[in-house]
Design an enzyme around this catalytic site. Structure first.
Site, short mmCIF file in Angstrom:
data_model
loop_
_atom_site.label_atom_id
_atom_site.label_comp_id
_atom_site.label_asym_id
_atom_site.label_seq_id
_atom_site.Cartn_x
_atom_site.Cartn_y
_atom_site.Cartn_z
N ASP A 1 0.82 -1.20 0.00
CA ASP A 1 0.00 0.00 0.00
C ASP A 1 0.86 1.26 0.00
O ASP A 1 2.04 1.23 0.37
CB ASP A 1 -0.96 0.02 1.19
CG ASP A 1 -0.26 0.00 2.55
OD1 ASP A 1 0.73 -0.74 2.68
OD2 ASP A 1 -0.68 0.74 3.46
N GLU B 1 0.08 -1.34 5.64
CA GLU B 1 1.15 -0.93 6.54
C GLU B 1 1.00 0.53 6.92
O GLU B 1 1.26 0.93 8.06
CB GLU B 1 2.51 -1.18 5.88
CG GLU B 1 3.72 -0.92 6.78
CD GLU B 1 4.22 0.51 6.80
OE1 GLU B 1 5.04 0.85 7.66
OE2 GLU B 1 3.78 1.31 5.94
#
Length: 389
Positions: free
Chosen positions: A77, A139
């Site tokens: 991400d 994350e």
């Protein structure tokens, strides 16, 4: 027909083209990686989130049943580009003066691209030591995805020897970093006409007391400092990032909400700051609010918590990665990564990846081509090591 090979740059261009901002799904990127690995004969395991909109990917190159493997860990991400002044499409890689510009080039698709591009090299050397690829989701919003992957896969493996988290460290070896704890505090008071301050409970004013307490705590942490002298800034930090409250200047505000975080040094008791904040709120502030309005309240909820990485000097991770990176020393950083969670799973872990954290989360994020080349050399050394050379 032989499986198609992609250079690190070509792989990075493909990865950046997927808008994997944390609010979005990462499944298209995961499907691409799964297809690529399958073409090279590498099987994958997906660990999805609860609503099947995102997934971690775990794959093993080499003997999966052998202990002592090396985990290459990266998050898929990226942070949003909203409101940022980009001079090109954030999700299309553009080369400028020896740099590749695009969201995630530095943080941290560059590392993932290099690892994936070198899968054929890992395979060609007949790895005697397994190389595991661990790609996570979310994350950037609290290291959420890696937790179920560690529980579902990492803990059930023959114990890996090393985890390498490829966050941007300019290819330097990092053996320590701060943790992160972020919270949202909501203060509820009682609306009243602003001329009647003795009858209302101003949520903003009491929130200000709480924020002042946090700033006093921040001063105390600054005074305590960092005994190791390795971090910048050299102390645990506390900051308030958002605040919202009130509706009009002549109305005593009923509610006020503020978001705050702390980034503790690895050796700080992780519960100290929130425990002291909660005690101050409940013993010093809330009784005065409820003396006027019994239903007044202060509620603090956790937004994200991720542990720091404690140094393990001379660990197998530090020793191996310093050799692969051709470094003579390890460093400490103030940003947070998934490394601390792997360390909690009792696996020696370090951070080492291409690019600079100074470019992360910014408009026109970039990675130097020279950094990708250095990471490629790192991967080649790893391939030789895993092959028994």
């Amino acid at each position: 027909m032989p499986a198609k090979r992609l250079s690190t740059r070509e792989m990075l261009e493909r990865l950046v083209s997927f808008d994997t901002t944390s609010r979005n799904s990462n499944l298209e990127l995961i499907a691409f990686v799964e297809t690529y690995l399958s073409a090279h004969g590498v099987s994958c395991r997906l660990i999805a989130n609860e609503d099947d909109t995102k997934a971690n990917l775990f794959a093993t190159i080499g003997p999966a049943d052998r202990a002592g493997g090396i985990v290459l860990s990266g998050h898929t991400d990226v942070v949003p580009v909203d409101g940022q002044d980009w001079t090109s499409d954030p999700f299309a890689v553009v080369e400028r003066e020896g740099r590749l510009v695009g969201r995630g080039t530095s943080d941290m698709k560059g590392f993932i691209a290099s690892a994936l591009a070198h899968v054929p090299e890992f395979l060609a050397r007949g790895p005697q030591i397994p190389v595991h690829l661990a790609l996570s989701y979310d994350e950037e919003v609290g290291c959420l995805g890696v937790r179920p992957m560690i529980d579902a896969v990492i803990r059930t493996l023959p114990k890996p020897q090393v985890v390498i988290v490829g966050e941007p460290s300019s290819m330097k070896v990092v053996n320590a970093h701060k943790g992160i704890q972020s919270y949202v505090t909501k203060v509820t008071g009682l609306e009243f006409h602003s001329s009647q301050t003795h009858q209302g409970v101003s949520a903003i004013q009491y929130a200000a007391e709480l924020i002042t307490f946090l700033m006093k705590l921040a001063d105390e942490m600054r005074e305590r400092g960092d005994a190791t002298g390795r971090f910048r800034p050299p102390y645990t930090t506390i900051s308030v990032g958002t605040i919202k409250g009130g509706s009009a200047v002549n109305i005593i505000p009923r509610s006020c909400t503020f978001g705050w975080e702390c980034r503790p040094l690895p050796d700080l008791d992780p519960e100290e700051i929130i425990t002291r904040f909660t005690a101050f709120a409940e013993r010093e502030v809330l009784p005065r609010m409820r003396a006027i309005y019994p239903q007044a309240g202060i509620e603090t909820s956790v937004r994200a918590r991720s542990p720091g990485l404690a140094p393990e000097e001379g660990s197998p991770a530090e020793t191996l990665v310093m050799k692969l990176a051709q470094c003579n020393s390890a460093e400490a950083v103030s940003y947070n990564t998934e490394a601390g969670l792997f360390q909690l799973a009792d696996i020696p872990t370090v951070v080492c990846g291409p690019g600079s954290i100074d470019q992360a989360h910014k408009p026109d994020e970039f990675i130097e081509l020279s950094q990708l080349a250095e990471c490629d050399r790192f991967m080649m050394r790893l391939a030789e090591f895993a092959g028994g050379a």
